[in-house]
Design an enzyme around this catalytic site. Structure first.
Site, PDB file in Angstrom:
ATOM      1  CG  ASP A 337      -8.938  22.666  -7.105  1.00  0.00           C
ATOM      2  OD1 ASP A 337     -10.395  22.494  -7.611  1.00  0.00           O
ATOM      3  OD2 ASP A 337      -8.280  22.531  -7.801  1.00  0.00           O
ATOM      4  CD1 TRP A 338     -16.244  22.698  -7.016  1.00  0.00           C
ATOM      5  CD2 TRP A 338     -14.563  23.886  -6.186  1.00  0.00           C
ATOM      6  NE1 TRP A 338     -16.713  23.836  -6.907  1.00  0.00           N
ATOM      7  CE2 TRP A 338     -15.921  24.956  -6.560  1.00  0.00           C
ATOM      8  CE3 TRP A 338     -13.477  24.497  -5.555  1.00  0.00           C
ATOM      9  CZ2 TRP A 338     -15.838  26.216  -6.005  1.00  0.00           C
ATOM     10  CZ3 TRP A 338     -13.677  25.933  -5.034  1.00  0.00           C
ATOM     11  CH2 TRP A 338     -14.664  26.681  -5.434  1.00  0.00           C
TER      12      TRP A 338
END
Length: 626
Positions: A337-338
């Protein structure tokens, strides 16, 4: 295909002929075909050949996928010199492509489809100027829904508009979901997007969680069927040149957030299993593996009280290498995820890295832990120099880097990006949001509407469907749209019926990035509830509520003449249902609790466990139409 704009580089355009007459592209423009350029060879062979030609810096660039902007006119974003290289939201596109040698980007923002296609062609032309000319893979969060959250979805004008995933689950039609995803695929392909950062295979077992709206509801079996159909619509039976790759998220299931808080924020970093129900959340992912999902994204959160280390899933070797790679045998791409590594700012406010359980580690060690855990790519980061440093210091082997690089290159070859990464802007303008696609989306919006009650009084006939030409008092509805169904009046006292469109309540927090996450309470305050009940007391009232999360609405259910729920629907799509022009087919994809006390007493990892819901999972009435 019609002529591409001048952004197509002439060095990549000539078509050559192999001895057997098969065309291939001379990507170097020198008349010599390299093995990785030969489309007749298997993707794995082409990837293996190319990785052997790459420098460490070129390999490192492949391991990062971050945000990139687009200007409204379709030009590349190139800020003034001095924009921070470590902040991809402000960094220049050319610096990331030609300086950092990155070639995976998550498109942030939007433009008209034609301009998006032109932007793709400019970006691919820029990538072609690098030494090996590796084409860019463009990804996106969902663009075909009503929600607009910079961290989760991008409402994009010009694309067909559909109900959010809970609405698709409310209909429960696998073929519709497959067709929806196929239309998404065709619109994405038209503008150059080749990777979908969806579907979400998470279960909505914690009703307060802000991202319930991205799930297919609380039931594992229903979600599994929807996820599998969605992936097949995007990718087809096998991944290929006409596919959009699916990055299914958030492994191993992001629903059980402590108190429903979201793991974008430190107060939501813990994922808990008070019902000992960890394995139940894997069921939709098992369906995704069976459907052939090409990529997987682990979540931010850290598991509490399980057999796994209490560190964020992106750093978690037991989850990625042990469970995902080992138990499930997944050999596709794993992208975090970012923003797990670098502290940043968003909307002018500090936004710490989501390094939950690894907050004490420096950036270099965080990258090391992520790669050692088994991830191939770091989302939302633009620091390939850290990978180079890790290899040169002997902390990560180049052979380990090559494993991930081959996976990433192999997908580019399978998708046909090396053979032609360009798109036709005329086709993009024709395909995206076409009459056919838009009509299909609107029909799905109406189908997903869920009738919860229809009883003006115990002895009265049902209120729905409404009769055309009634005097209508409305709130939350465009007056011009309402006028197509009846005579719009200014007060409830003048009306034959009122139609109110409202949304599930939430706790308002900050005005910045946090404000996009509708979290916290699900019940109305007295001040919020009073005007709704006042209208219902003055005139027979239909209340339509947007169920981005399960609402607690016993008072409204009691007083409204009819109560319906939607999961993303236009005014016209809802009014078509209320006036009998379209049939609602929705059945609740999660239960609606009776009280916040029920919600707070529930287990975050258990579906539909209130014990006595106001409306149970699967509830929905039918109404006569025609």
């Amino acid at each position: 295909m019609s002529q591409h704009p001048t952004t197509r580089p002439p060095t990549r355009a000539p078509l050559l002929q192999a001895p057997d007459g098969t065309p291939f592209r001379d990507l170097n423009g020198n008349g010599v075909m390299e093995p990785y350029e030969d489309p007749r060879l298997p993707a794995g062979e082409r990837a293996a050949d190319l990785v052997g030609r790459m420098s460490l810096e070129e390999k490192a660039g492949l391991l990062f996928q971050t945000m990139v902007g687009i200007n409204p006119d379709g030009s590349l974003v190139e800020p003034e010199s001095g924009a921070a290289d470590d902040d991809p939201m402000r960094a220049s596109t050319s610096r990331m492509v030609t300086g950092k040698l990155m070639n995976h980007f998550n498109l942030f923002g939007a433009a008209a489809p034609r301009r998006m296609a032109e932007w793709n062609n400019r970006l691919q032309a820029l990538a072609a100027t690098t030494r090996l000319g590796i084409p860019v893979t463009i990804s996106t969060d969902p663009r075909n829904g009503f929600m607009d959250n910079p961290a989760a979805s991008v409402h994009t004008k010009g694309f067909s508009l559909w109900p959010e995933p809970p609405g698709l689950a409310a209909i429960g039609d696998e073929e519709l979901v497959r067709r929806h995803a196929d239309i998404v695929r065709r619109e994405y392909l038209a503008v150059g997007i080749r990777l979908a950062l969806h579907p979400m295979a998470d279960l909505a077992t914690e009703p307060r969680w802000a991202r319930v709206v991205g799930t297919f509801g609380s039931d594992a079996g229903l979600a599994a069927r929807m996820v599998a159909a969605y992936i097949r619509g995007l990718q087809g039976d096998t991944l290929g040149a006409t596919s959009v790759s699916a990055m299914t998220k958030h492994f191993p299931g992001a629903g059980p957030q402590l108190n429903g808080e979201d793991a974008h924020f430190a107060y939501g970093r813990e994922q808990v299993y008070p019902g000992d129900n960890f394995k139940h959340h894997l069921i939709p992912f098992e369906a995704a593996f069976e459907a052939g999902t090409s990529q997987i994204m682990p979540y931010y959160a850290m598991p509490i009280g399980t057999e796994y280390e209490e560190i964020g899933f992106g750093f978690n070797k037991g989850v990625i290498t042990g469970l995902l790679r080992g138990t499930y045998g997944f050999d596709g791409i794993v992208c975090t995820d970012w923003g797990l590594v670098t502290d940043s700012e968003i909307f002018g406010a500090p936004f710490p890295a989501r390094a939950w359980g690894a907050e004490h580690l420096d950036r270099l060690t965080r990258v090391e832990r992520i790669l050692d855990a088994g991830a191939d790519q770091l989302g939302g980061e633009a620091c390939p120099e850290l990978v180079v440093e890790l290899v040169r210091d002997g902390r990560i082997s180049e052979e380990r880097i090559d494993e991930s690089v081959i996976r990433l290159l192999r997908e580019k070859f399978v998708l046909g990006l090396f053979d032609d990464p360009f798109v036709d802007p005329d086709e993009a303008a024709r395909i995206c949001g076409s009459q056919e696609f838009s009509a299909a989306g609107t029909a799905a919006q109406s189908r997903s509407v869920t009738v919860l009650t229809d009883r003006p009084a115990a002895s009265a006939a049902p209120l729905l469907p409404l009769t055309a030409g009634l005097r209508l008092y409305t709130e939350g509805i465009d007056a011009e749209v309402a006028a197509r169904y009846g005579t719009v009046v200014a007060t409830p006292q003048e009306a034959d019926v009122a139609v109110l469109r409202i949304a599930t309540p939430f706790d308002r927090r900050t005005e910045g990035f946090e404000s996009f996450f509708r979290a916290g309470r699900l019940d109305f305050t007295e001040d919020e509830l009073r005007p709704i009940l006042d209208v219902a007391a003055a005139v027979p009232t239909v209340v339509d509520i947007f169920l981005d999360r399960p609402a607690v609405i016993p008072g409204i259910a009691e007083q409204a003449a009819a109560l319906v729920g939607n999961f993303g629907a236009s005014d016209a799509a809802v009014l078509d249902v209320l006036f009998g022009r379209a049939a609602p087919e929705g059945r609740l994809p999660f239960e609606l609790p009776r009280s916040m006390a029920q919600v707070e007493a529930g287990h975050e990892d258990m579906p539909n466990d209130s014990g006595d819901p106001l409306f149970p999972f699967g509830h929905g009435l039918t109404i006569a139409i025609g």
